[in-house]
Design a protein around this motif. Sequence first.
Motif, PDB file in Angstrom:
ATOM      1  N   LYS A   1       1.269  -1.409  -0.422  1.00  0.00           N
ATOM      2  CA  LYS A   1       0.318   0.228  -0.271  1.00  0.00           C
ATOM      3  C   LYS A   1       0.100   1.399   0.058  1.00  0.00           C
ATOM      4  CE  LYS A   1      -3.763   2.483   2.425  1.00  0.00           C
ATOM      5  NZ  LYS A   1      -5.195   1.982   3.545  1.00  0.00           N
ATOM      6  N   THR A   2       0.339   1.842  -1.261  1.00  0.00           N
ATOM      7  CA  THR A   2       1.456   3.310  -0.704  1.00  0.00           C
ATOM      8  C   THR A   2       0.962   4.179  -1.381  1.00  0.00           C
ATOM      9  OG1 THR A   2       3.117   4.258  -1.513  1.00  0.00           O
ATOM     10  CG2 THR A   2       2.040   3.074  -3.502  1.00  0.00           C
ATOM     11  N   ASP A   3       0.784   5.513  -1.563  1.00  0.00           N
ATOM     12  CA  ASP A   3       0.453   6.973  -2.110  1.00  0.00           C
ATOM     13  C   ASP A   3       0.960   7.884  -2.428  1.00  0.00           C
ATOM     14  OD1 ASP A   3       0.762   8.578  -0.063  1.00  0.00           O
ATOM     15  OD2 ASP A   3      -1.133   7.119   1.150  1.00  0.00           O
ATOM     16  N   GLY A   4       0.253   8.749  -3.599  1.00  0.00           N
ATOM     17  CA  GLY A   4       1.327   9.664  -3.818  1.00  0.00           C
ATOM     18  C   GLY A   4       0.152  10.631  -4.979  1.00  0.00           C
ATOM     19  N   HIS A   5       0.656  12.193  -5.120  1.00  0.00           N
ATOM     20  CA  HIS A   5       0.335  12.686  -5.848  1.00  0.00           C
ATOM     21  C   HIS A   5       1.597  13.659  -7.373  1.00  0.00           C
ATOM     22  CE1 HIS A   5       2.383  15.398  -2.956  1.00  0.00           C
ATOM     23  NE2 HIS A   5       2.497  16.207  -3.491  1.00  0.00           N
ATOM     24  N   LEU A   6       0.516  13.837  -8.063  1.00  0.00           N
ATOM     25  CA  LEU A   6       1.434  14.269  -8.619  1.00  0.00           C
ATOM     26  C   LEU A   6       1.124  15.959  -9.095  1.00  0.00           C
ATOM     27  CD1 LEU A   6       1.750  11.456 -10.165  1.00  0.00           C
ATOM     28  CD2 LEU A   6       1.391  13.129 -12.421  1.00  0.00           C
ATOM     29  N   LEU A   7       0.914  17.245  -9.651  1.00  0.00           N
ATOM     30  CA  LEU A   7       0.493  18.226  -9.772  1.00  0.00           C
ATOM     31  C   LEU A   7       0.903  19.030 -11.166  1.00  0.00           C
ATOM     32  CD1 LEU A   7       3.109  18.986  -7.080  1.00  0.00           C
ATOM     33  CD2 LEU A   7       1.518  20.413  -6.958  1.00  0.00           C
ATOM     34  N   ILE A   8      -0.565  19.283 -11.665  1.00  0.00           N
ATOM     35  CA  ILE A   8      -0.798  19.340 -13.136  1.00  0.00           C
ATOM     36  C   ILE A   8      -0.996  21.054 -12.928  1.00  0.00           C
ATOM     37  CG2 ILE A   8      -2.429  19.309 -12.875  1.00  0.00           C
ATOM     38  CD1 ILE A   8      -2.540  18.200 -15.577  1.00  0.00           C
ATOM     39  N   GLY A   9       0.039  21.590 -13.993  1.00  0.00           N
ATOM     40  CA  GLY A   9      -1.022  22.969 -14.213  1.00  0.00           C
ATOM     41  C   GLY A   9      -0.808  24.277 -15.051  1.00  0.00           C
ATOM     42  N   TYR A  10      -0.397  25.280 -15.454  1.00  0.00           N
ATOM     43  CA  TYR A  10      -0.784  26.574 -16.404  1.00  0.00           C
ATOM     44  C   TYR A  10      -0.368  27.960 -16.548  1.00  0.00           C
ATOM     45  CZ  TYR A  10      -0.925  26.977 -21.517  1.00  0.00           C
ATOM     46  OH  TYR A  10      -0.692  27.311 -22.835  1.00  0.00           O
ATOM     47  N   ASP A  11       0.816  28.293 -17.254  1.00  0.00           N
ATOM     48  CA  ASP A  11       1.140  29.498 -17.357  1.00  0.00           C
ATOM     49  C   ASP A  11       1.106  30.534 -18.086  1.00  0.00           C
ATOM     50  OD1 ASP A  11       2.903  32.106 -16.075  1.00  0.00           O
ATOM     51  OD2 ASP A  11       4.597  31.327 -16.814  1.00  0.00           O
ATOM     52  N   ASP A  12       0.155  31.310 -17.975  1.00  0.00           N
ATOM     53  CA  ASP A  12       0.172  31.348 -19.153  1.00  0.00           C
ATOM     54  C   ASP A  12       0.346  33.344 -19.819  1.00  0.00           C
ATOM     55  OD1 ASP A  12      -1.464  32.711 -17.497  1.00  0.00           O
ATOM     56  OD2 ASP A  12      -3.930  32.946 -18.013  1.00  0.00           O
ATOM     57  N   ILE A  13       1.544  33.397 -18.862  1.00  0.00           N
ATOM     58  CA  ILE A  13       2.327  34.739 -18.572  1.00  0.00           C
ATOM     59  C   ILE A  13       1.336  36.032 -18.327  1.00  0.00           C
ATOM     60  CG2 ILE A  13       3.705  35.777 -20.006  1.00  0.00           C
ATOM     61  CD1 ILE A  13       4.631  33.617 -21.254  1.00  0.00           C
ATOM     62  N   TYR A  14       0.475  36.383 -19.290  1.00  0.00           N
ATOM     63  CA  TYR A  14      -0.572  37.461 -19.619  1.00  0.00           C
ATOM     64  C   TYR A  14      -1.870  36.716 -19.755  1.00  0.00           C
ATOM     65  CZ  TYR A  14       3.382  40.599 -19.059  1.00  0.00           C
ATOM     66  OH  TYR A  14       4.275  41.881 -18.546  1.00  0.00           O
ATOM     67  N   SER A  15      -2.938  37.064 -19.329  1.00  0.00           N
ATOM     68  CA  SER A  15      -3.982  36.982 -19.419  1.00  0.00           C
ATOM     69  C   SER A  15      -5.658  36.728 -20.178  1.00  0.00           C
ATOM     70  CB  SER A  15      -4.482  35.716 -17.316  1.00  0.00           C
ATOM     71  OG  SER A  15      -4.087  35.531 -17.326  1.00  0.00           O
ATOM     72  N   ILE A  16      -5.134  38.147 -20.067  1.00  0.00           N
ATOM     73  CA  ILE A  16      -6.572  39.167 -20.705  1.00  0.00           C
ATOM     74  C   ILE A  16      -6.431  40.930 -20.649  1.00  0.00           C
ATOM     75  CG2 ILE A  16      -8.665  40.620 -19.663  1.00  0.00           C
ATOM     76  CD1 ILE A  16      -9.175  37.535 -19.464  1.00  0.00           C
ATOM     77  N   GLN A  17      -6.315  41.542 -22.286  1.00  0.00           N
ATOM     78  CA  GLN A  17      -5.783  42.906 -22.353  1.00  0.00           C
ATOM     79  C   GLN A  17      -7.382  43.350 -22.349  1.00  0.00           C
ATOM     80  OE1 GLN A  17      -6.078  44.005 -27.014  1.00  0.00           O
ATOM     81  NE2 GLN A  17      -3.867  43.247 -26.145  1.00  0.00           N
ATOM     82  N   TYR A  18      -7.561  44.142 -21.514  1.00  0.00           N
ATOM     83  CA  TYR A  18      -7.931  44.884 -20.956  1.00  0.00           C
ATOM     84  C   TYR A  18      -8.380  46.671 -20.940  1.00  0.00           C
ATOM     85  CZ  TYR A  18     -11.012  46.196 -16.679  1.00  0.00           C
ATOM     86  OH  TYR A  18     -12.185  47.051 -16.517  1.00  0.00           O
ATOM     87  N   PHE A  19      -9.129  46.746 -22.051  1.00  0.00           N
ATOM     88  CA  PHE A  19      -8.400  48.450 -22.502  1.00  0.00           C
ATOM     89  C   PHE A  19      -7.567  48.404 -23.113  1.00  0.00           C
ATOM     90  CE2 PHE A  19     -13.029  47.893 -19.963  1.00  0.00           C
ATOM     91  CZ  PHE A  19     -13.399  48.222 -21.014  1.00  0.00           C
ATOM     92  N   GLY A  20      -6.551  47.794 -23.876  1.00  0.00           N
ATOM     93  CA  GLY A  20      -5.079  48.336 -24.238  1.00  0.00           C
ATOM     94  C   GLY A  20      -4.478  47.491 -23.270  1.00  0.00           C
ATOM     95  N   ASP A  21      -4.532  47.307 -21.520  1.00  0.00           N
ATOM     96  CA  ASP A  21      -3.260  46.709 -20.817  1.00  0.00           C
ATOM     97  C   ASP A  21      -3.159  45.454 -20.821  1.00  0.00           C
ATOM     98  OD1 ASP A  21      -2.634  49.111 -20.211  1.00  0.00           O
ATOM     99  OD2 ASP A  21      -4.059  49.724 -19.428  1.00  0.00           O
ATOM    100  N   ASN A  22      -2.810  45.191 -21.006  1.00  0.00           N
ATOM    101  CA  ASN A  22      -2.104  43.292 -20.797  1.00  0.00           C
ATOM    102  C   ASN A  22      -2.214  43.369 -19.336  1.00  0.00           C
ATOM    103  OD1 ASN A  22      -2.324  43.047 -23.410  1.00  0.00           O
ATOM    104  ND2 ASN A  22      -0.308  42.442 -23.509  1.00  0.00           N
ATOM    105  N   LEU A  23      -3.443  41.937 -19.572  1.00  0.00           N
ATOM    106  CA  LEU A  23      -2.664  42.046 -17.080  1.00  0.00           C
ATOM    107  C   LEU A  23      -3.146  40.259 -17.135  1.00  0.00           C
ATOM    108  CD1 LEU A  23      -6.362  43.316 -15.881  1.00  0.00           C
ATOM    109  CD2 LEU A  23      -3.848  44.284 -16.618  1.00  0.00           C
ATOM    110  N   ARG A  24      -1.834  40.639 -16.333  1.00  0.00           N
ATOM    111  CA  ARG A  24      -0.705  39.114 -15.720  1.00  0.00           C
ATOM    112  C   ARG A  24      -2.694  38.403 -15.041  1.00  0.00           C
ATOM    113  NH1 ARG A  24       4.903  39.682 -15.980  1.00  0.00           N
ATOM    114  NH2 ARG A  24       5.300  41.781 -15.844  1.00  0.00           N
ATOM    115  N   PRO A  25      -2.247  37.175 -14.152  1.00  0.00           N
ATOM    116  CA  PRO A  25      -2.922  36.457 -13.726  1.00  0.00           C
ATOM    117  C   PRO A  25      -3.421  37.294 -12.431  1.00  0.00           C
ATOM    118  CG  PRO A  25      -1.581  34.796 -14.057  1.00  0.00           C
ATOM    119  CD  PRO A  25      -1.236  35.925 -15.416  1.00  0.00           C
ATOM    120  N   TYR A  26      -3.996  36.844 -11.765  1.00  0.00           N
ATOM    121  CA  TYR A  26      -3.884  37.572 -10.281  1.00  0.00           C
ATOM    122  C   TYR A  26      -3.006  36.814  -9.593  1.00  0.00           C
ATOM    123  CZ  TYR A  26      -6.009  38.659  -6.167  1.00  0.00           C
ATOM    124  OH  TYR A  26      -6.014  39.639  -4.464  1.00  0.00           O
TER     125      TYR A  26
END
Length: 825
Positions: free
Chosen positions: A413-438
Motif C-alpha cells: 500500500k502506498t500513495d502520492g500525487h502529481l501537480l498539473i498546471g499552466y502559466d499563461d504569462i498574460y491572461s487578459i487584454q483590458y482596454f489596451g493593457d495586457n494583464l497578468r493573472p491575479y
Amino acid sequence: MKQQLMMLLLGTASVLCSCETQVEQHEKNELRAPAYPLVTIDPYTSAWSTTDNLYDSPVKHWTGKDFSLLGVAKVDGQTYRFMGTEELELRPLVKTSEQGSWTGKYTTQQPADGWQNIGFDDKAWKEGEAAFGTMENEHTAKTQWGEEFIWVRRVADIQEDLTGKNVYLEFSHDDDAIIYINGIKVVDTGNACKKNERVKLSEEVVASLKPGENLIAGYCHNRVGNGLLDFGLLVELDGYRSFHQAAQQTSVDVQPMQTYYTFTCGPVDLKLTFTAPMFMDNLDLLSRPVNYISYEVASNDGQKHQVELYFEAAPQWALDQPHQESVADSFTDGNLLFLCTGSRNQEILKKKGDDLRIDWGHFYLAAEKENSTCAIGDGRELRKSFLDNKLEAPTTNGYDKLALVRSLGETEKTDGHLLIGYDDIYSIQYFGDNLRPYWNREGNETIVSQFQEAEKEYKTLMQNSAAFDKKLMEEATAAGGRKYAELCALAYRQALAAHKLVQAPNGDLVFLSKENFSNGSIGTVDLTYPGAPLLLYYNPELVKATMNHIFYYSESGKWAKPFAAHDVGTYPLANGQTYGGDMPVEESGNMVVLAAAIAKMEGNADYAQKHWETLTTWTDYLVENGLDPANQLCTDDFAGHFAHNANLSIKAIMGIASYGYLADMLGKKDVAEKYTQKAKEMAAEWVKMADDGDHYRLTFDKPGTWSQKYNLVWDKLLNLQIFPKNVAETEIAYYLSKQNKYGLPLDNRETYTKTDWIMWTATLANDKATFEKFIEPMYLFMNVTPNRVPMSDWVFTDEPNQRGFQARSVVGGYYIKMLEGKLIK
C-alpha cells in the motif's frame, strides 16, 4: 472510534478520499455526469472525461478537442490503462480548411433531387474556397455565406487503397448539417452547432472510397445569425497502440472540488483523485493555476506487488490546433521534477474567439523527483520504452509528448500525487493593457513558486477540500434535496473555471466570464446575472468583480449609452463591446438587481454608493422603457428579438425596486419611496397586462402564451414585496402542468429550456417538495443525455439532447436555492 462511528453511519454510500492523509468522509454522488471535471483552472485550462469510464476516451478540453492525458499502471510487469486512450494518430486524407485549402461548388438555392450524388450537374453552381460561413464571426470562413441554407459539393481526389483502414469524417457546422460521401448519408446533426467533430465511417462508406475522384456533399441550415460548413477526411495510422488492456473502473464520484475514481488493476486497487482547491474566500488560492492528481495503490490479495505509474501528456494542452509546433523541456527545482511544453511561436493574446484553446504560455506536469523519471519525445516510442523498462524516445519535429513515471517499488500500500498546471504569462487584454493573472498581479511570482506553494500546502488543501465538499453537499441537500445537491456538485468547478481573475490597472478586482460555446464574449452581464448566486453565497467580492468592468466601461466614458453594456469584448480581449446588439433593459436590470443582492448579503450599500450616479442613470432608463419593452433581445437571445416581453418587464421592475431598496439602505428615504412606489405601480400594471386567466403571458399582446418568470425570484429573495404573492403561486401551479420528461420549457414557443432558469423558477415555490418536482426532470436529463459535454444549460425537454452551449458559468445559478436560505432568515 470517531472514524468507526462515521463509517457505520454512512455505510456503503461513503467513500474515503484517496490522498496522503486522513480526510473527511462523504456520501457518494450517484449522478452519471454528462462529463466529469478533471483539471479546472480557467476557460483555457479545463479538462474533462466524457465517458463513463476514465479510460474509454481521450481526456477532452471543454470544447471537445483532445487534451491527451494518459495514465497506465504497471503491476508485476502487466500494464493496465486507467486514464485516457493512446492518442488517435490520424493524417489528413482530404484536408479541411484548417489543414489546407480546398474549393467546392455551392448554391444557396434549393437544388434538384440527387444533388448529393456523383454525376449530378452542378455547372450552374458557384465555386468558392472553404470554409463557408459568416466571415465576421467565423475566423475559418473564406467564402461569405449569410443566407439561410447552403449546399456544397466537393470532389475529393484519393490516390490510395483504403481497404481495411479506419477513416474518419471531420466537420464543422452551424447549425443543422447533413453530409454525404459518394451519395451515402454519413451525418445528420439536427439542430446543433459543433466544431471539428469526427465520425468514424462505416465499412460501407469506406468501401465506396475508390482511388480517383470521390464526392463529399454537405447541406447546412443557418437558423439564426452565424453560419459555418467545413469538412474533410482523416485516416488512422497503424500500430500506434501499446496499452491494449484497460483497468476495471469500479466507481466514479463528483464532489464540488474533487472527482474520485477507483479501479482494479489485477492484484492491485487504485484510487485516483482530481482536486481543484477553488476556495472563494482565498483569491490567491482560487487563482493559483495548479491542480492535483492524487493516487493510492493497495494490494487486493494481501501480497506485495511491483508497481509503476506512467503518465503521458500531449502538447495539445498548450496548443490551439494539434498541427502547431511545440517545444518541451524538463528540469528540477527543490524536491520537484518538472516537465513542460508550449507552442514554438509564443503569440501572447493574439487570438480571440469562442472555440479556441490557448497557444501561449506553458503547460506543466510535476512530481516529487525521488522515485520519478521522465522523458520527452515521440509518444509511440515513449510507450514502448516504458514497456521495455527504459524510459526514452527520440524527439519529433515539434510534437513531443511528456512522460513521467512514478516507481512505487514492491509495495502492499502506498500513495502520492502529481501537480498539473499552466502559466499563461498574460491572461487578459483590458482596454489596451495586457494583464497578468491575479496570482502574479505584481509580477513577482513564477509558475515554479506557485507549484512549490501547492506542494507545501498539499496535505492541508486535500483535507480542507474534502471538508468543504462534505459541508456544501450537506447544505445543498438540506436546501433542495439530494438530487439538487448532486447537480450543484457538478456545477461548482464548471462555473468557476469559466472565469479568469485579474486585477485592473485602477486596482479593481475583475472576474471575467467567457461565453463558452455561445459567442465567446468576455465579461457578459447576462452571464454574470444567472451565475451570481454561487458567488453571492461564498464571496460577494467576486460578484463585484464580475461587475467592475461594466461600471468602469460606463464611468470612463468609453461606453456612452444610458444603459449597461452587454460585454467588454471577445475573450480574452476586453477592449469594448463586440456583441452585435444591445440588451438595454436586460443588462441594466441585471446590474441594479445584483447591486441590491450584494447589499443584502453584506448588510450595507457601500458598493452601490460608489456607483450611485451610474445606477441612477440605468434605473431611470428602466423607469422610462421597462414596463412594456420595445422590440429587443433579452438574455435568452437565441430566441430572437421580440417586443412586450413580460419576463423582461419583471426584470425592469425588479431593477427599479432594487434601486429603491438601495436608496433606503443609504438613508435616501425620499428617493427610496419614489422608486419603490414606482415599482409597485408598474407591477400592478403588469398584472393587468399579463393576466391570461390561470397564468401570465409570454408577451402582453399575445393571449394563450406563457413563459418562465424567473426574474420574479428577486421579489422573494430580497423581500421587496412588489408583486402580489399569488402571481408566483399561480405561475408555479401552471408550470407543473407544462413540464416535459426532461424539464420545464422556457416558454410556449419551443420545447427547449435553460437549466439555470429552471432552478430560479423552482425557487419561487413555497416548499421544498414542489421545488424538487422541477429538479427531478433536470437530474434525469443530466443522468441520461448522450451529449457527453460539460453541463449544457440550453437543452431540450422532450428529448435528452443538448440544444447548444456547454461548460458555461451560468450553472452557478444552480446555487440560488441555497442562497435563498442565506437571504431569507
